[in-house]
Design a protein around this motif. Structure first.
Motif, PDB file in Angstrom:
ATOM      1  N   UNK A  29       4.639  -3.460  16.184  1.00 34.83           N
ATOM      2  CA  UNK A  29       3.845  -3.372  14.962  1.00 34.83           C
ATOM      3  C   UNK A  29       2.396  -2.959  15.177  1.00 34.83           C
ATOM      4  N   UNK A  30       1.852  -3.110  16.389  1.00 28.76           N
ATOM      5  CA  UNK A  30       0.441  -2.754  16.577  1.00 28.76           C
ATOM      6  C   UNK A  30       0.217  -1.838  17.779  1.00 28.76           C
ATOM      7  N   UNK A  31       1.257  -1.121  18.190  1.00 24.00           N
ATOM      8  CA  UNK A  31       1.109  -0.195  19.321  1.00 24.00           C
ATOM      9  C   UNK A  31       0.177   0.970  18.975  1.00 24.00           C
ATOM     10  N   UNK A  32       0.408   1.607  17.844  1.00 25.09           N
ATOM     11  CA  UNK A  32      -0.338   2.802  17.451  1.00 25.09           C
ATOM     12  C   UNK A  32      -1.032   2.648  16.096  1.00 25.09           C
ATOM     13  N   UNK A  33      -0.780   1.580  15.403  1.00 20.82           N
ATOM     14  CA  UNK A  33      -1.351   1.351  14.072  1.00 20.82           C
ATOM     15  C   UNK A  33      -2.866   1.205  14.149  1.00 20.82           C
ATOM     16  N   UNK A  34      -3.549   1.868  13.230  1.00 18.17           N
ATOM     17  CA  UNK A  34      -5.009   1.796  13.163  1.00 18.17           C
ATOM     18  C   UNK A  34      -5.466   1.913  11.710  1.00 18.17           C
ATOM     19  N   UNK A  35      -6.632   1.347  11.374  1.00 17.00           N
ATOM     20  CA  UNK A  35      -7.177   1.569  10.025  1.00 17.00           C
ATOM     21  C   UNK A  35      -7.532   3.047   9.834  1.00 17.00           C
ATOM     22  N   UNK A  36      -7.374   3.523   8.621  1.00 20.05           N
ATOM     23  CA  UNK A  36      -7.820   4.878   8.307  1.00 20.05           C
ATOM     24  C   UNK A  36      -9.344   4.946   8.401  1.00 20.05           C
ATOM     25  N   UNK A  74      -0.885  -2.133   2.037  1.00 21.93           N
ATOM     26  CA  UNK A  74      -1.274  -2.083   3.448  1.00 21.93           C
ATOM     27  C   UNK A  74      -0.915  -0.748   4.099  1.00 21.93           C
ATOM     28  N   UNK A  75       0.384  -0.466   4.227  1.00 20.76           N
ATOM     29  CA  UNK A  75       0.833   0.755   4.906  1.00 20.76           C
ATOM     30  C   UNK A  75       0.474   1.987   4.090  1.00 20.76           C
ATOM     31  N   UNK A  76      -0.231   2.922   4.705  1.00 16.64           N
ATOM     32  CA  UNK A  76      -0.590   4.145   4.009  1.00 16.64           C
ATOM     33  C   UNK A  76      -1.823   4.012   3.142  1.00 16.64           C
ATOM     34  N   UNK A  77      -2.388   2.802   3.068  1.00 17.32           N
ATOM     35  CA  UNK A  77      -3.572   2.569   2.242  1.00 17.32           C
ATOM     36  C   UNK A  77      -4.729   2.085   3.104  1.00 17.32           C
ATOM     37  N   UNK A  78      -4.567   0.941   3.756  1.00 19.57           N
ATOM     38  CA  UNK A  78      -5.570   0.447   4.694  1.00 19.57           C
ATOM     39  C   UNK A  78      -5.268   0.884   6.119  1.00 19.57           C
ATOM     40  N   UNK A  79      -3.985   0.867   6.474  1.00 22.70           N
ATOM     41  CA  UNK A  79      -3.589   1.152   7.856  1.00 22.70           C
ATOM     42  C   UNK A  79      -2.614   2.319   7.923  1.00 22.70           C
ATOM     43  N   UNK A  80      -2.785   3.149   8.953  1.00 20.85           N
ATOM     44  CA  UNK A  80      -1.797   4.176   9.253  1.00 20.85           C
ATOM     45  C   UNK A  80      -0.771   3.556  10.196  1.00 20.85           C
ATOM     46  N   UNK A  81       0.319   3.092   9.629  1.00 15.77           N
ATOM     47  CA  UNK A  81       1.367   2.398  10.379  1.00 15.77           C
ATOM     48  C   UNK A  81       2.564   3.294  10.665  1.00 15.77           C
ATOM     49  N   UNK A  82       2.463   4.565  10.306  1.00 11.69           N
ATOM     50  CA  UNK A  82       3.634   5.439  10.316  1.00 11.69           C
ATOM     51  C   UNK A  82       4.268   5.568  11.690  1.00 11.69           C
ATOM     52  N   UNK A  83       3.466   5.774  12.733  1.00  8.85           N
ATOM     53  CA  UNK A  83       4.041   5.997  14.059  1.00  8.85           C
ATOM     54  C   UNK A  83       4.795   4.769  14.565  1.00  8.85           C
ATOM     55  N   UNK A  84       4.242   3.583  14.328  1.00  8.83           N
ATOM     56  CA  UNK A  84       4.938   2.369  14.765  1.00  8.83           C
ATOM     57  C   UNK A  84       6.224   2.155  13.977  1.00  8.83           C
ATOM     58  N   UNK A  85       6.211   2.481  12.695  1.00  8.88           N
ATOM     59  CA  UNK A  85       7.430   2.378  11.897  1.00  8.88           C
ATOM     60  C   UNK A  85       8.477   3.386  12.359  1.00  8.88           C
ATOM     61  N   UNK A  86       8.039   4.619  12.621  1.00  7.42           N
ATOM     62  CA  UNK A  86       8.971   5.652  13.078  1.00  7.42           C
ATOM     63  C   UNK A  86       9.544   5.307  14.447  1.00  7.42           C
ATOM     64  N   UNK A  87       8.684   4.839  15.352  1.00  6.05           N
ATOM     65  CA  UNK A  87       9.167   4.466  16.686  1.00  6.05           C
ATOM     66  C   UNK A  87      10.175   3.321  16.609  1.00  6.05           C
TER      67      UNK A  87
END
Length: 221
Positions: free
Chosen positions: A83-90, A11-24
């Protein structure tokens, strides 16, 4: 790859760019516990093995820090609301998944992030193509080993009724390469995620793609 009937995704880094929400979430937890925050690039290097490993890598002294358990609990709480503030599909992911569905190829998700967030994210972004039962997150409390153990990947394959000869795993990390190997299926490594191409090659990647559309040709579409 011939006669592919199921594609199982990280999921993370493959379908969705979740990095910003994880970092925040990581930095919110660090600040709450009065530790120095981390840069986004640091968090990029820390992720890929679940929130427990992110906590270990982000917290000074890791598992040896007496605050580790409290920090992990705080991190889980922060991510549960962020978890879904900034996350978006690539770019191109939704189109790629739709094409797989149109071709009759089943799709699932196996991730080391918390199972609740995996299911919420899958429902939010991929409900039309990925069934809830085929979106699996970390469930070690139930005795199901996390990646790179093959447990969840094999569970998705059983749910789809497909054999190892008809499945492929797609991910962005060395953990995903090892997961596929342990499950006895091929791995497609994506180069737009949290690890660079050079890192993936060093860790045994054999099939690499630069854009989601290339996954289609890799599975014979």
């Amino acid at each position: 790859m011939n006669n592919i009937k199921a594609v199982i995704f990280d999921l993370d880094g493959t379908l969705l760019n979740t990095l910003d929400d994880l970092a925040d979430s990581c930095n919110e937890a660090l600040e709450m516990m009065h530790y120095p925050v981390r840069t986004v690039d640091e968090v990029r290097r820390f992720v890929g093995n679940g929130l427990g490993k992110l906590a270990e890598r982000a917290l000074p002294d890791g598992l040896n820090n007496p605050d580790y358990t409290a920090f992990l609990r705080c991190l889980r709480s922060c991510y549960a609301k962020n978890w879904h503030n900034k996350t978006r599909p690539y770019n191109g992911v939704l189109e790629m998944l739709a094409r797989l569905s149109e071709a009759g190829i089943r799709t699932g998700i196996v991730s080391n992030k918390p199972d609740a967030q995996v299911k919420e994210l899958a429902d939010l972004y991929f409900a039309k193509v990925i069934p809830a039962a085929a979106a699996i997150g970390e469930r070690e409390s139930e005795g199901i080993r996390r990646k790179p153990a093959p447990d969840s990947t094999l569970a998705v394959m059983r749910g789809f009724g497909v054999s190892k000869e008809n499945a492929v795993y797609v991910g962005d990390s060395d953990v995903d390469i090892e997961t596929a190997r342990n499950a006895g299926i091929p791995c497609i490594s994506v180069c737009w995620g949290f690890r660079p191409r050079s890192f993936l090659c060093e860790h045994g990647a054999t099939t690499l793609v630069e854009q989601p559309a290339e996954i289609l040709s890799a599975v014979g579409l």
